[in-house]
Design a protein around this motif. Structure first.
Motif, PDB file in Angstrom:
ATOM      1  N   GLN A  34      21.638  29.893  17.332  1.00  0.00           N
ATOM      2  CA  GLN A  34      21.150  30.343  16.027  1.00  0.00           C
ATOM      3  C   GLN A  34      22.089  29.945  14.892  1.00  0.00           C
ATOM      4  OE1 GLN A  34      19.666  34.413  15.916  1.00  0.00           O
ATOM      5  NE2 GLN A  34      19.698  34.457  18.151  1.00  0.00           N
ATOM      6  N   VAL A  35      22.847  28.895  15.109  1.00  0.00           N
ATOM      7  CA  VAL A  35      23.793  28.435  14.092  1.00  0.00           C
ATOM      8  C   VAL A  35      23.023  27.669  13.020  1.00  0.00           C
ATOM      9  CG1 VAL A  35      25.831  27.011  13.647  1.00  0.00           C
ATOM     10  CG2 VAL A  35      25.646  28.302  15.789  1.00  0.00           C
ATOM     11  N   PRO A  36      23.176  28.050  11.768  1.00  0.00           N
ATOM     12  CA  PRO A  36      22.519  27.306  10.686  1.00  0.00           C
ATOM     13  C   PRO A  36      23.026  25.863  10.625  1.00  0.00           C
ATOM     14  CG  PRO A  36      23.321  29.436   9.908  1.00  0.00           C
ATOM     15  CD  PRO A  36      23.898  29.221  11.278  1.00  0.00           C
ATOM     16  N   SER A  37      22.264  25.022   9.973  1.00  0.00           N
ATOM     17  CA  SER A  37      22.660  23.622   9.809  1.00  0.00           C
ATOM     18  C   SER A  37      23.883  23.526   8.895  1.00  0.00           C
ATOM     19  CB  SER A  37      21.519  22.818   9.196  1.00  0.00           C
ATOM     20  OG  SER A  37      21.327  23.210   7.845  1.00  0.00           O
ATOM     21  N   GLU A  38      24.531  22.367   8.901  1.00  0.00           N
ATOM     22  CA  GLU A  38      25.684  22.160   8.018  1.00  0.00           C
ATOM     23  C   GLU A  38      25.291  22.363   6.558  1.00  0.00           C
ATOM     24  OE1 GLU A  38      28.832  18.763   6.532  1.00  0.00           O
ATOM     25  OE2 GLU A  38      27.742  18.409   8.389  1.00  0.00           O
ATOM     26  N   ILE A  39      24.128  21.875   6.178  1.00  0.00           N
ATOM     27  CA  ILE A  39      23.666  22.041   4.787  1.00  0.00           C
ATOM     28  C   ILE A  39      23.532  23.519   4.458  1.00  0.00           C
ATOM     29  CG2 ILE A  39      21.702  21.683   3.232  1.00  0.00           C
ATOM     30  CD1 ILE A  39      21.337  18.936   4.657  1.00  0.00           C
ATOM     31  N   GLN A  40      22.954  24.294   5.372  1.00  0.00           N
ATOM     32  CA  GLN A  40      22.810  25.733   5.137  1.00  0.00           C
ATOM     33  C   GLN A  40      24.170  26.421   5.067  1.00  0.00           C
ATOM     34  OE1 GLN A  40      20.223  26.232   8.542  1.00  0.00           O
ATOM     35  NE2 GLN A  40      18.507  26.813   7.216  1.00  0.00           N
ATOM     36  N   LEU A  41      25.086  26.040   5.941  1.00  0.00           N
ATOM     37  CA  LEU A  41      26.415  26.648   5.935  1.00  0.00           C
ATOM     38  C   LEU A  41      27.153  26.339   4.634  1.00  0.00           C
ATOM     39  CD1 LEU A  41      27.455  25.951   9.629  1.00  0.00           C
ATOM     40  CD2 LEU A  41      26.886  28.171   8.622  1.00  0.00           C
ATOM     41  N   ARG A  42      26.991  25.131   4.121  1.00  0.00           N
ATOM     42  CA  ARG A  42      27.643  24.747   2.862  1.00  0.00           C
ATOM     43  C   ARG A  42      27.120  25.560   1.681  1.00  0.00           C
ATOM     44  NH1 ARG A  42      30.174  19.342   3.066  1.00  0.00           N
ATOM     45  NH2 ARG A  42      29.829  19.173   0.836  1.00  0.00           N
ATOM     46  N   GLN A  43      25.882  26.020   1.742  1.00  0.00           N
ATOM     47  CA  GLN A  43      25.295  26.764   0.628  1.00  0.00           C
ATOM     48  C   GLN A  43      25.974  28.109   0.397  1.00  0.00           C
ATOM     49  OE1 GLN A  43      21.185  26.778   1.831  1.00  0.00           O
ATOM     50  NE2 GLN A  43      20.735  24.901   0.698  1.00  0.00           N
ATOM     51  N   ALA A  44      26.707  28.599   1.380  1.00  0.00           N
ATOM     52  CA  ALA A  44      27.376  29.890   1.236  1.00  0.00           C
ATOM     53  C   ALA A  44      28.813  29.757   0.748  1.00  0.00           C
ATOM     54  CB  ALA A  44      27.349  30.642   2.561  1.00  0.00           C
ATOM     55  N   ILE A  45      29.283  28.528   0.576  1.00  0.00           N
ATOM     56  CA  ILE A  45      30.660  28.340   0.118  1.00  0.00           C
ATOM     57  C   ILE A  45      30.804  28.918  -1.282  1.00  0.00           C
ATOM     58  CG2 ILE A  45      32.371  26.601  -0.562  1.00  0.00           C
ATOM     59  CD1 ILE A  45      31.468  25.005   1.912  1.00  0.00           C
ATOM     60  N   GLY A  46      31.825  29.727  -1.442  1.00  0.00           N
ATOM     61  CA  GLY A  46      32.051  30.422  -2.704  1.00  0.00           C
ATOM     62  C   GLY A  46      31.688  31.890  -2.628  1.00  0.00           C
ATOM     63  N   LEU A  47      30.842  32.252  -1.665  1.00  0.00           N
ATOM     64  CA  LEU A  47      30.480  33.654  -1.480  1.00  0.00           C
ATOM     65  C   LEU A  47      31.573  34.374  -0.703  1.00  0.00           C
ATOM     66  CD1 LEU A  47      26.735  33.323  -0.376  1.00  0.00           C
ATOM     67  CD2 LEU A  47      27.589  33.989  -2.633  1.00  0.00           C
ATOM     68  N   SER A  48      31.572  35.690  -0.780  1.00  0.00           N
ATOM     69  CA  SER A  48      32.473  36.468   0.069  1.00  0.00           C
ATOM     70  C   SER A  48      32.031  36.305   1.518  1.00  0.00           C
ATOM     71  CB  SER A  48      32.410  37.942  -0.317  1.00  0.00           C
ATOM     72  OG  SER A  48      31.133  38.474   0.009  1.00  0.00           O
ATOM     73  N   VAL A  49      32.900  36.650   2.443  1.00  0.00           N
ATOM     74  CA  VAL A  49      32.555  36.580   3.867  1.00  0.00           C
ATOM     75  C   VAL A  49      31.331  37.442   4.150  1.00  0.00           C
ATOM     76  CG1 VAL A  49      33.356  37.175   6.196  1.00  0.00           C
ATOM     77  CG2 VAL A  49      34.882  35.981   4.621  1.00  0.00           C
ATOM     78  N   ASP A  50      31.295  38.652   3.610  1.00  0.00           N
ATOM     79  CA  ASP A  50      30.155  39.543   3.856  1.00  0.00           C
ATOM     80  C   ASP A  50      28.848  38.964   3.318  1.00  0.00           C
ATOM     81  OD1 ASP A  50      31.709  41.438   5.167  1.00  0.00           O
ATOM     82  OD2 ASP A  50      32.092  42.589   3.344  1.00  0.00           O
ATOM     83  N   ALA A  51      28.894  38.420   2.103  1.00  0.00           N
ATOM     84  CA  ALA A  51      27.681  37.832   1.519  1.00  0.00           C
ATOM     85  C   ALA A  51      27.235  36.603   2.301  1.00  0.00           C
ATOM     86  CB  ALA A  51      27.915  37.483   0.052  1.00  0.00           C
ATOM     87  N   ALA A  52      28.193  35.800   2.782  1.00  0.00           N
ATOM     88  CA  ALA A  52      27.849  34.620   3.579  1.00  0.00           C
ATOM     89  C   ALA A  52      27.192  35.023   4.894  1.00  0.00           C
ATOM     90  CB  ALA A  52      29.092  33.774   3.833  1.00  0.00           C
ATOM     91  N   ILE A  53      27.708  36.060   5.528  1.00  0.00           N
ATOM     92  CA  ILE A  53      27.095  36.535   6.776  1.00  0.00           C
ATOM     93  C   ILE A  53      25.675  37.027   6.507  1.00  0.00           C
ATOM     94  CG2 ILE A  53      27.206  38.298   8.596  1.00  0.00           C
ATOM     95  CD1 ILE A  53      30.304  38.033   8.400  1.00  0.00           C
TER      96      ILE A  53
END
Length: 188
Positions: free
Chosen positions: A20-39
């Motif tokens: 269930q790991v998101p794609s690299e593009i999806q993972l990059r979209q959370a850069i800049g968010l807090s750890v909690d918001a990224a999760i």
């Protein structure tokens, strides 16, 4: 550090949610968010226990590889030029404040920044609270503030705080995505 952040997220999520790991593009979209918001973005609807487990795994992977992160060439010289021109510099990040201080210490950059705000001591990006606090502490008005960032979250933070966004294209997002998101200019 973008590749390292993406890799750390992929490993952390894989540890607890194989397949269930998101794609690299999806993972990059959370850069800049807090750890909690990224999760929350990557793993919506998970239990609090699972959330804590993924957070701990991410922190472990990120810290383990932090020593390998290098500054981009010319950063120190650029900060020195800004300093000689009277710019007041601050850090606004989705990281934890301890991590920010460690990175500034590691790269001997403390002298350039008057303050820092991180997602564990104020509201996370893209909420404008961290920029409002920085402007209040430094006495700099929104009209004289520029947010420099490499992600759509950074550009949105600037817009939400009512300040100009200047993007850099060597980070989380493409130049076109940053300009389309509202950055007034993008440095390459």
């Amino acid at each position: 550090s973008i590749a390292h952040i993406v890799d750390s997220w992929a490993k952390a999520i894989k540890d607890h949610r194989p397949g269930q790991v998101p794609s690299e593009i999806q993972l990059r979209q959370a850069i800049g968010l807090s750890v909690d918001a990224a999760i929350e973005l990557h793993c919506p609807g998970i239990s609090e226990e699972m959330h804590k487990a993924i957070s701990a795994s991410y922190s472990t992977y990120f810290r383990a590889g932090k020593k390998n992160i290098q500054m981009f060439p010319g950063v120190r010289e650029g900060l020195e030029r800004l300093g000689t021109r009277g710019a007041i510099l601050a850090v606004a990040t989705g990281k934890k404040i301890r991590s920010v201080q460690e990175e500034l210490d590691t790269h001997c950059l403390n002298e350039f920044f008057v303050t820092a705000r991180a997602a564990d001591i104020t509201r996370s990006k893209p909420h404008p609270q961290m920029l409002w606090e920085i402007m209040d502490e430094t006495g700099v008005y929104a009209a004289n503030t520029i947010m420099v960032g490499d992600s759509a979250v950074d550009v949105q933070l600037a817009k939400n705080a009512g300040v100009r966004a200047v993007a850099v294209s060597f980070g989380a997002e493409s130049e076109s995505a940053l300009i389309e998101g509202g950055a007034s200019v993008c440095a390459n």
